[in-house]
Enzyme design. Sequence first.
Site, short mmCIF file in Angstrom:
data_model
loop_
_atom_site.label_atom_id
_atom_site.label_comp_id
_atom_site.label_asym_id
_atom_site.label_seq_id
_atom_site.Cartn_x
_atom_site.Cartn_y
_atom_site.Cartn_z
N GLY A 170 5.89 4.91 9.36
CA GLY A 170 5.16 5.96 8.94
C GLY A 170 5.54 6.80 10.28
N GLU B 178 9.06 15.47 16.30
CA GLU B 178 9.57 15.81 15.12
C GLU B 178 8.81 15.98 14.74
OE1 GLU B 178 8.33 11.96 12.77
OE2 GLU B 178 10.50 11.82 11.66
N ILE C 121 0.36 6.44 13.61
CA ILE C 121 -0.60 5.24 12.90
C ILE C 121 -0.45 4.66 13.13
CG2 ILE C 121 -1.31 4.69 10.21
CD1 ILE C 121 -2.69 6.99 10.54
N GLY C 122 1.17 4.72 13.43
CA GLY C 122 1.51 2.97 13.74
C GLY C 122 1.11 2.26 14.99
N LYS D 87 0.49 -1.01 0.77
CA LYS D 87 0.03 0.34 0.10
C LYS D 87 0.90 1.63 0.19
CE LYS D 87 -1.96 3.00 1.80
NZ LYS D 87 -1.43 4.12 1.56
N CYS E 16 13.25 9.86 8.09
CA CYS E 16 12.89 9.68 9.61
C CYS E 16 14.18 9.87 9.94
CB CYS E 16 12.34 7.84 9.55
SG CYS E 16 14.00 6.76 8.89
N GLU F 187 8.13 0.71 11.83
CA GLU F 187 9.66 1.51 11.69
C GLU F 187 8.62 2.78 11.42
OE1 GLU F 187 12.71 0.32 11.62
OE2 GLU F 187 12.39 -1.18 10.75
P1 NAD Z 1 1.54 8.00 7.94
O1 NAD Z 1 1.39 7.33 9.66
O2 NAD Z 1 0.59 9.47 7.51
O3 NAD Z 1 1.36 7.38 6.61
C1 NAD Z 1 1.79 5.94 6.64
C2 NAD Z 1 1.56 5.16 5.51
O4 NAD Z 1 0.51 4.67 6.70
C3 NAD Z 1 0.94 6.11 4.06
O5 NAD Z 1 0.76 5.04 2.93
C4 NAD Z 1 -0.72 5.79 5.14
O6 NAD Z 1 -1.58 6.13 3.35
C5 NAD Z 1 -0.60 4.71 5.60
N1 NAD Z 1 -2.00 4.88 6.87
C6 NAD Z 1 -2.48 6.12 7.08
N2 NAD Z 1 -3.51 5.43 7.68
C7 NAD Z 1 -3.29 4.35 7.51
C8 NAD Z 1 -4.40 3.51 9.13
N3 NAD Z 1 -5.24 3.78 9.67
N4 NAD Z 1 -4.31 2.10 8.70
C9 NAD Z 1 -3.56 1.59 7.34
N5 NAD Z 1 -2.53 2.34 6.66
C10 NAD Z 1 -2.57 3.80 7.05
O7 NAD Z 1 3.47 8.59 7.77
P2 NAD Z 1 3.95 10.06 6.16
O8 NAD Z 1 3.51 10.99 6.64
O9 NAD Z 1 3.57 8.78 4.97
O10 NAD Z 1 5.24 9.26 6.51
C11 NAD Z 1 6.79 10.51 7.83
C12 NAD Z 1 6.36 9.57 9.13
O11 NAD Z 1 6.65 7.92 8.29
C13 NAD Z 1 7.74 10.04 9.87
O12 NAD Z 1 7.21 10.15 11.01
C14 NAD Z 1 8.91 9.42 9.96
O13 NAD Z 1 9.55 9.82 11.01
C15 NAD Z 1 8.55 8.02 9.28
N6 NAD Z 1 9.43 7.15 8.72
C16 NAD Z 1 10.41 6.49 9.07
C17 NAD Z 1 10.71 5.68 8.68
C18 NAD Z 1 11.46 4.46 9.17
O14 NAD Z 1 12.92 3.74 8.93
N7 NAD Z 1 11.90 4.30 11.26
C19 NAD Z 1 11.85 5.85 7.34
C20 NAD Z 1 10.52 6.57 6.58
C21 NAD Z 1 9.64 7.64 7.31
#
Ligand code: NAD
Length: 488
Positions: free
Chosen positions: A239, A392, A243-244, A186, A295, A261
């Site tokens: 993400g 963050e 959401i995590g 996704k 991240c 992550e």
């Molecule tokens: P996000 O959490 O908004 O979205 C991430 C993904 O989750 C997207 O595909 C989104 O559509 C999906 N999502 C959203 N709601 C959901 C739900 N209810 N159920 C299932 N999936 C859902 O994050 P973002 O804004 O896309 O990315 C930024 C974040 O990602 C930052 O906090 C960043 O630090 C983190 N990140 C972490 C790493 C790592 O390796 N630790 C790497 C890159 C980004």
Amino acid sequence: MTVTADTSTELTTKMFIDGTWSQAQETFDDLNPATGELLAKIANGSAEDVDRAVRAARRALDGEWGDTPGIVRARLLNRLADLIERDADVLARLEALDIGKPVGQPGMLDVPNAVATFRYFAGWADKIEGAAIPTAGYMGMAKTHSYTVREPIGVVAAIIPWNTPLMIAGWKLAPALAAGNAVVVKPAEDAPLSILHLGKLVQEAGFPAGVVNIVPGLGGVTGEALVAHPEVQKVSFTGSPQIGRHILQVAAQTFKRTTVELGGKSPQIVCADADLDAAVQGIAMGLFFNQGEVCAAGTRILVHRSLYSEVVERLAAAAEAQVLGDPFDESTTMGALVNAKQQQRVLSYIDKGKAEGARLVAGGSAPAGPGFFVRPTIFADVDNSSTIAQEEIFGPVGAVIAFDTVDEALAIANDTAYGLAATIWTRDVSQAHTMARRVRAGAVWVNGWAAIDPALPWGGFKASGIGRELGYSGILANTEEKVVTIVL
Ligand code: NAD
């Protein structure tokens, strides 16, 4: 190779399910961050589409894919790596177009990293072994022979963020496929284009239908349906922490395996003996690379008081030297943030920094004109308990903090909810190792920022995540261990 913005003939906007491309009932808009204009209308996968994808993945596992030996999986992964390499320029342009980053950056990191990740895990595919384990026998009645095997977990849901989509898709797909799983990907709403192109390459590489499915769509609908689906056995999510946390709760209902992550607030510690030229260059990269939408961005810069004024001055100069602009202009060093919401979020953190009394020494605003740009920003004299040092921001904003002793630096470094990465700048080898041991973070770099590699496990301590991707840890995270005992 000339890199241009022209991708008009290459945009893939449909879903990839069970080896075929199909349109969804609805679409969502994917915008160009550098202009704010519509780039493409992307298939918006529904819960039914997710169900079709998961069932296709299950069928693949129960059919040909489930019987495909590791050596054949390795060949497919290597073929896919070759195709990514062949299309490197297209993929770099798609990343620049969709995310707003300077095109040279995905050419330098995202695309070569994806190639390396598929090749690295191709190497593991036929080397996933168990062990024969001696035991005391069966209740004194008989001897036994026990051994373990590592089996694929099943259908893996890979949920991808928008900042480095191709690279992170590789981190999830490559180990999952090497271990024999089937995957439903996704992509993020804001940046699906490179992953959809990857789907074409998966098809061309010859993976059987259903082994890799890509369903773009909204997080709360498509993503949610995937995480809740009873036939998904593992969720690999990258993400935001919010959401995590939600995904962990939903996945727990059906006892799915999970890897999450999440975010970071990573420190860069400049010791009194640091090589300042290298440190300033590395810190600027850790702040402004990918517009700070990383991240592991090194956003808390802890500087020994003896070097403090000089580092603040040089970081301010490095921020002012960044060239904001068209991601396809070769002189551009920083592009646009991914969308208007992210731009507003970053600007509101900058306002908080000012309101909380930090000293703004560079940037602090958005330039006029179209696109979601924010000027590279440095705050000095930041209190580590303030909002800009704790939360963050996910944008080009650095917070500089002074320290007097190494103990104090480590206390500040660890005074955060996060624990993804840290960089230590020092010439003293024993100080480097001692400090590395005391920092609570999943990755510690000495005299460099973001020295990542597919062979190295990746993941966070504390609120930065649970579990590890990449390295052999990536294979462990994509397999179930089974023990077989024969009573002799
Ligand atoms: P996000 O959490 O908004 O979205 C991430 C993904 O989750 C997207 O595909 C989104 O559509 C999906 N999502 C959203 N709601 C959901 C739900 N209810 N159920 C299932 N999936 C859902 O994050 P973002 O804004 O896309 O990315 C930024 C974040 O990602 C930052 O906090 C960043 O630090 C983190 N990140 C972490 C790493 C790592 O390796 N630790 C790497 C890159 C980004």
